[in-house]
Enzyme design. Structure first.
Site, PDB file in Angstrom:
ATOM      1  N   ASP A  38      -5.402  -1.467  -1.816  1.00 47.11           N
ATOM      2  CA  ASP A  38      -4.340  -1.124  -2.772  1.00 47.11           C
ATOM      3  C   ASP A  38      -4.955  -0.699  -4.109  1.00 47.11           C
ATOM      4  O   ASP A  38      -6.038  -1.162  -4.476  1.00 47.11           O
ATOM      5  CB  ASP A  38      -3.431  -2.352  -2.948  1.00 47.11           C
ATOM      6  CG  ASP A  38      -2.085  -1.988  -3.535  1.00 47.11           C
ATOM      7  OD1 ASP A  38      -1.816  -0.785  -3.744  1.00 47.11           O
ATOM      8  OD2 ASP A  38      -1.300  -2.907  -3.805  1.00 47.11           O
ATOM      9  N   GLY A  39      -4.215   0.146  -4.814  1.00 48.08           N
ATOM     10  CA  GLY A  39      -4.621   0.514  -6.177  1.00 48.08           C
ATOM     11  C   GLY A  39      -5.129   1.937  -6.310  1.00 48.08           C
ATOM     12  O   GLY A  39      -5.608   2.324  -7.385  1.00 48.08           O
ATOM     13  N   GLY A  41      -3.383   4.702  -6.414  1.00 42.55           N
ATOM     14  CA  GLY A  41      -2.536   5.444  -7.352  1.00 42.55           C
ATOM     15  C   GLY A  41      -2.892   5.103  -8.792  1.00 42.55           C
ATOM     16  O   GLY A  41      -3.038   5.986  -9.638  1.00 42.55           O
ATOM     17  N   ARG A  42      -3.073   3.797  -9.071  1.00 45.58           N
ATOM     18  CA  ARG A  42      -3.403   3.376 -10.442  1.00 45.58           C
ATOM     19  C   ARG A  42      -4.794   3.858 -10.848  1.00 45.58           C
ATOM     20  O   ARG A  42      -5.031   4.229 -11.993  1.00 45.58           O
ATOM     21  CB  ARG A  42      -3.311   1.848 -10.563  1.00 45.58           C
ATOM     22  CG  ARG A  42      -1.881   1.384 -10.830  1.00 45.58           C
ATOM     23  CD  ARG A  42      -1.699  -0.069 -10.528  1.00 45.58           C
ATOM     24  NE  ARG A  42      -1.634  -0.293  -9.086  1.00 45.58           N
ATOM     25  CZ  ARG A  42      -1.714  -1.495  -8.514  1.00 45.58           C
ATOM     26  NH1 ARG A  42      -1.902  -2.572  -9.269  1.00 45.58           N
ATOM     27  NH2 ARG A  42      -1.610  -1.627  -7.218  1.00 45.58           N
ATOM     28  N   TRP A  43      -5.713   3.894  -9.885  1.00 46.25           N
ATOM     29  CA  TRP A  43      -7.067   4.391 -10.177  1.00 46.25           C
ATOM     30  C   TRP A  43      -6.970   5.850 -10.638  1.00 46.25           C
ATOM     31  O   TRP A  43      -7.618   6.247 -11.615  1.00 46.25           O
ATOM     32  CB  TRP A  43      -7.923   4.289  -8.905  1.00 46.25           C
ATOM     33  CG  TRP A  43      -9.348   4.714  -9.069  1.00 46.25           C
ATOM     34  CD1 TRP A  43     -10.416   3.915  -9.379  1.00 46.25           C
ATOM     35  CD2 TRP A  43      -9.868   6.046  -8.934  1.00 46.25           C
ATOM     36  NE1 TRP A  43     -11.563   4.666  -9.436  1.00 46.25           N
ATOM     37  CE2 TRP A  43     -11.261   5.969  -9.165  1.00 46.25           C
ATOM     38  CE3 TRP A  43      -9.306   7.283  -8.637  1.00 46.25           C
ATOM     39  CZ2 TRP A  43     -12.093   7.090  -9.110  1.00 46.25           C
ATOM     40  CZ3 TRP A  43     -10.129   8.401  -8.586  1.00 46.25           C
ATOM     41  CH2 TRP A  43     -11.511   8.303  -8.823  1.00 46.25           C
ATOM     42  N   GLU A  85       6.280   1.332   6.205  1.00 42.66           N
ATOM     43  CA  GLU A  85       7.127   1.583   5.025  1.00 42.66           C
ATOM     44  C   GLU A  85       6.600   2.758   4.189  1.00 42.66           C
ATOM     45  O   GLU A  85       7.323   3.288   3.342  1.00 42.66           O
ATOM     46  CB  GLU A  85       7.178   0.322   4.135  1.00 42.66           C
ATOM     47  CG  GLU A  85       8.016  -0.822   4.711  1.00 42.66           C
ATOM     48  CD  GLU A  85       7.377  -1.509   5.925  1.00 42.66           C
ATOM     49  OE1 GLU A  85       6.126  -1.643   5.957  1.00 42.66           O
ATOM     50  OE2 GLU A  85       8.104  -1.868   6.876  1.00 42.66           O
ATOM     51  N   ASN A  86       5.345   3.136   4.402  1.00 43.56           N
ATOM     52  CA  ASN A  86       4.755   4.193   3.566  1.00 43.56           C
ATOM     53  C   ASN A  86       5.382   5.577   3.794  1.00 43.56           C
ATOM     54  O   ASN A  86       5.177   6.492   2.995  1.00 43.56           O
ATOM     55  CB  ASN A  86       3.230   4.276   3.759  1.00 43.56           C
ATOM     56  CG  ASN A  86       2.484   3.146   3.091  1.00 43.56           C
ATOM     57  OD1 ASN A  86       1.399   2.763   3.513  1.00 43.56           O
ATOM     58  ND2 ASN A  86       3.037   2.586   2.025  1.00 43.56           N
ATOM     59  N   ARG A  89       7.221   7.375   0.889  1.00 44.59           N
ATOM     60  CA  ARG A  89       6.532   8.045  -0.232  1.00 44.59           C
ATOM     61  C   ARG A  89       6.834   9.544  -0.232  1.00 44.59           C
ATOM     62  O   ARG A  89       7.270  10.091   0.791  1.00 44.59           O
ATOM     63  CB  ARG A  89       5.024   7.810  -0.116  1.00 44.59           C
ATOM     64  CG  ARG A  89       4.712   6.354  -0.321  1.00 44.59           C
ATOM     65  CD  ARG A  89       3.228   6.085  -0.363  1.00 44.59           C
ATOM     66  NE  ARG A  89       3.042   4.673  -0.665  1.00 44.59           N
ATOM     67  CZ  ARG A  89       2.062   4.172  -1.391  1.00 44.59           C
ATOM     68  NH1 ARG A  89       1.142   4.962  -1.891  1.00 44.59           N
ATOM     69  NH2 ARG A  89       1.984   2.884  -1.637  1.00 44.59           N
ATOM     70  N   ARG A 206      -6.888  -8.479  -0.558  1.00 45.21           N
ATOM     71  CA  ARG A 206      -6.031  -7.416  -1.089  1.00 45.21           C
ATOM     72  C   ARG A 206      -6.556  -7.035  -2.464  1.00 45.21           C
ATOM     73  O   ARG A 206      -6.778  -7.896  -3.314  1.00 45.21           O
ATOM     74  CB  ARG A 206      -4.566  -7.858  -1.201  1.00 45.21           C
ATOM     75  CG  ARG A 206      -3.698  -6.696  -1.715  1.00 45.21           C
ATOM     76  CD  ARG A 206      -2.207  -6.982  -1.667  1.00 45.21           C
ATOM     77  NE  ARG A 206      -1.474  -5.761  -1.975  1.00 45.21           N
ATOM     78  CZ  ARG A 206      -0.306  -5.421  -1.453  1.00 45.21           C
ATOM     79  NH1 ARG A 206       0.275  -6.221  -0.601  1.00 45.21           N
ATOM     80  NH2 ARG A 206       0.292  -4.297  -1.792  1.00 45.21           N
ATOM     81  N   ARG A 212       0.756 -10.080  -2.404  1.00 47.60           N
ATOM     82  CA  ARG A 212       1.738 -10.125  -1.314  1.00 47.60           C
ATOM     83  C   ARG A 212       1.104  -9.534  -0.061  1.00 47.60           C
ATOM     84  O   ARG A 212       0.058  -8.883  -0.125  1.00 47.60           O
ATOM     85  CB  ARG A 212       3.020  -9.386  -1.703  1.00 47.60           C
ATOM     86  CG  ARG A 212       2.803  -7.955  -2.119  1.00 47.60           C
ATOM     87  CD  ARG A 212       4.106  -7.224  -2.448  1.00 47.60           C
ATOM     88  NE  ARG A 212       3.778  -5.931  -3.022  1.00 47.60           N
ATOM     89  CZ  ARG A 212       3.682  -5.678  -4.323  1.00 47.60           C
ATOM     90  NH1 ARG A 212       3.890  -6.628  -5.199  1.00 47.60           N
ATOM     91  NH2 ARG A 212       3.341  -4.469  -4.756  1.00 47.60           N
TER      92      ARG A 212
HETATM   93  C1  FPP Z   1      -2.107   1.832  -1.447  1.00 44.20           C
HETATM   94  O1  FPP Z   1      -2.428   2.202  -2.758  1.00 44.20           O
HETATM   95  C2  FPP Z   1      -2.893   2.635  -0.534  1.00 44.20           C
HETATM   96  C3  FPP Z   1      -2.401   3.321   0.517  1.00 44.20           C
HETATM   97  C4  FPP Z   1      -0.989   3.321   0.918  1.00 44.20           C
HETATM   98  C5  FPP Z   1      -3.272   4.170   1.338  1.00 44.20           C
HETATM   99  C6  FPP Z   1      -4.590   3.585   1.639  1.00 44.20           C
HETATM  100  C7  FPP Z   1      -5.450   4.625   2.215  1.00 44.20           C
HETATM  101  C8  FPP Z   1      -6.749   4.773   1.920  1.00 44.20           C
HETATM  102  C9  FPP Z   1      -7.485   3.873   1.037  1.00 44.20           C
HETATM  103  C10 FPP Z   1      -7.535   5.833   2.544  1.00 44.20           C
HETATM  104  C11 FPP Z   1      -7.601   5.609   4.008  1.00 44.20           C
HETATM  105  C12 FPP Z   1      -8.691   6.298   4.624  1.00 44.20           C
HETATM  106  C13 FPP Z   1      -8.773   6.529   5.934  1.00 44.20           C
HETATM  107  C14 FPP Z   1     -10.033   6.991   6.474  1.00 44.20           C
HETATM  108  C15 FPP Z   1      -7.640   6.359   6.855  1.00 44.20           C
HETATM  109  P1  FPP Z   1      -1.299   2.781  -3.687  1.00 44.20           P
HETATM  110  O2  FPP Z   1      -1.258   4.252  -3.548  1.00 44.20           O
HETATM  111  O3  FPP Z   1      -0.010   2.110  -3.405  1.00 44.20           O
HETATM  112  O4  FPP Z   1      -1.825   2.384  -5.115  1.00 44.20           O
HETATM  113  P2  FPP Z   1      -0.931   2.017  -6.371  1.00 44.20           P
HETATM  114  O5  FPP Z   1      -0.275   0.704  -6.039  1.00 44.20           O
HETATM  115  O6  FPP Z   1      -1.942   1.907  -7.458  1.00 44.20           O
HETATM  116  O7  FPP Z   1       0.054   3.121  -6.581  1.00 44.20           O
END
Ligand code: FPP
Length: 264
Positions: A38-39, A41-43, A85-86, A89, A206, A212
């Site tokens: 996770d993270g 998007g924030r990165w 759930e993704n 998006r 996580r 969570r």
């Molecule tokens: C959640 O971060 C991340 C995801 C829903 C996608 C995770 C996928 C990867 C890390 C790449 C996967 C790579 C392969 C090879 C399948 P978020 O976007 O919700 O972050 P945020 O909470 O900061 O917005």
């Protein structure tokens, strides 16, 4: 491999990663590590980049963490790459996420094969776009004889959907008389989950400070040790993973009993 990694990180003289590796390898390594990545998007937001740039960077972290996990002797690494759930998006982001397995495997499959890694997947493959399905199926096929670490992607995975599927299967068999309802026990349920061939996770990590489970392996994590770190997934590196394993090794796992109070 270790020297190569250290040279790449230019830390041969410091030896800190080497020390950490030696330290964790002298104790019990979690056989199955599961990670909610996770993270991203924030990165990206912190850098004024689009969210997908965070996912792309997150993909590179997948490579790093798979390599170091394999190096220390983790048997199964399960990564939550896309949840049921993704799909909610924005379409652009979903499309991008669906392209990542293909890009990852095109770039790194050779390396995974060289390192004896076996690629597997949990989740409903049938709903993925053809190109995603093809990339994953090909990786599974090409690595099926490898007997090193299992790199298990949870793609279009949701624990509740998995439990519904399992319950329906068992109910069908009970209704047809194939099994007796009173024979349904933990082992039988385990054998109808998508993780049937895998050991239970020992350690759940996580990233990004969220605390969570987000519908991830709810049954399987019953006795896992949990660790929530503030580090954003794209920043999560080898040292972070090793620190998580060190923390795991300091925990006392009792599985509901009072014995075995020594740390693992
Ligand atoms: C959640 O971060 C991340 C995801 C829903 C996608 C995770 C996928 C990867 C890390 C790449 C996967 C790579 C392969 C090879 C399948 P978020 O976007 O919700 O972050 P945020 O909470 O900061 O917005």
């Amino acid at each position: 491999m270790l020297n190569k990694l250290m040279r790449k990180k230019n830390i041969l003289s410091e030896g800190s990663i080497a020390d950490q590796i030696a330290n964790v390898k002298s104790r019990q390594i979690p056989a199955h590590v599961a990670i909610i990545m996770d993270g991203n998007g924030r990165w990206a937001k912190k850098r004024n980049l689009p969210r997908v740039a965070g996912h792309h960077e997150g993909m590179k972290t997948v490579r790093k963490i798979a390599k170091i996990s394999n190096e220390i002797g983790v048997k199964v690494l399960t990564l939550y790459a896309f949840s049921t759930e993704n799909w909610k998006r924005p379409k652009l982001e979903v499309d991008f996420l669906m392209r990542l397995p293909g890009e990852f495997l095109n770039t790194y499959l050779g390396e995974l094969i060289e390192e004896n890694v076996r690629v597997e997947m949990i989740g409903d493959l049938s709903l993925l776009p053809d190109h995603t399905k093809k990339a994953i199926e090909q990786a599974i096929r090409k690595t099926k004889d490898n007997d090193g670490m299992i790199l298990n992607f949870a793609m279009n995975y949701g624990s509740r959907a998995e439990m519904i599927r399992c319950t329906q299967e068992l109910a069908k068999m009970a209704a047809s008389g194939e099994i007796k309802w009173e024979d349904i026990d933990e082992d039988m349920i385990n054998s109808y989950l998508m993780t049937a061939d895998l050991p239970e996770p020992d350690l759940l990590i996580r990233t990004s400070g969220e605390i969570r489970l987000s519908n991830f392996m709810l049954w399987q994590l019953a006795y896992a040790e949990f660790s929530f770190t503030d580090v954003l997934w794209p920043d999560f590196d080898e040292a972070c993973l090793l620190s998580e394993v060190e923390e795991f090794q300091s925990r006392s796992r009792r599985f509901g009993s009072v014995e075995g109070e020594e740390p693992v």
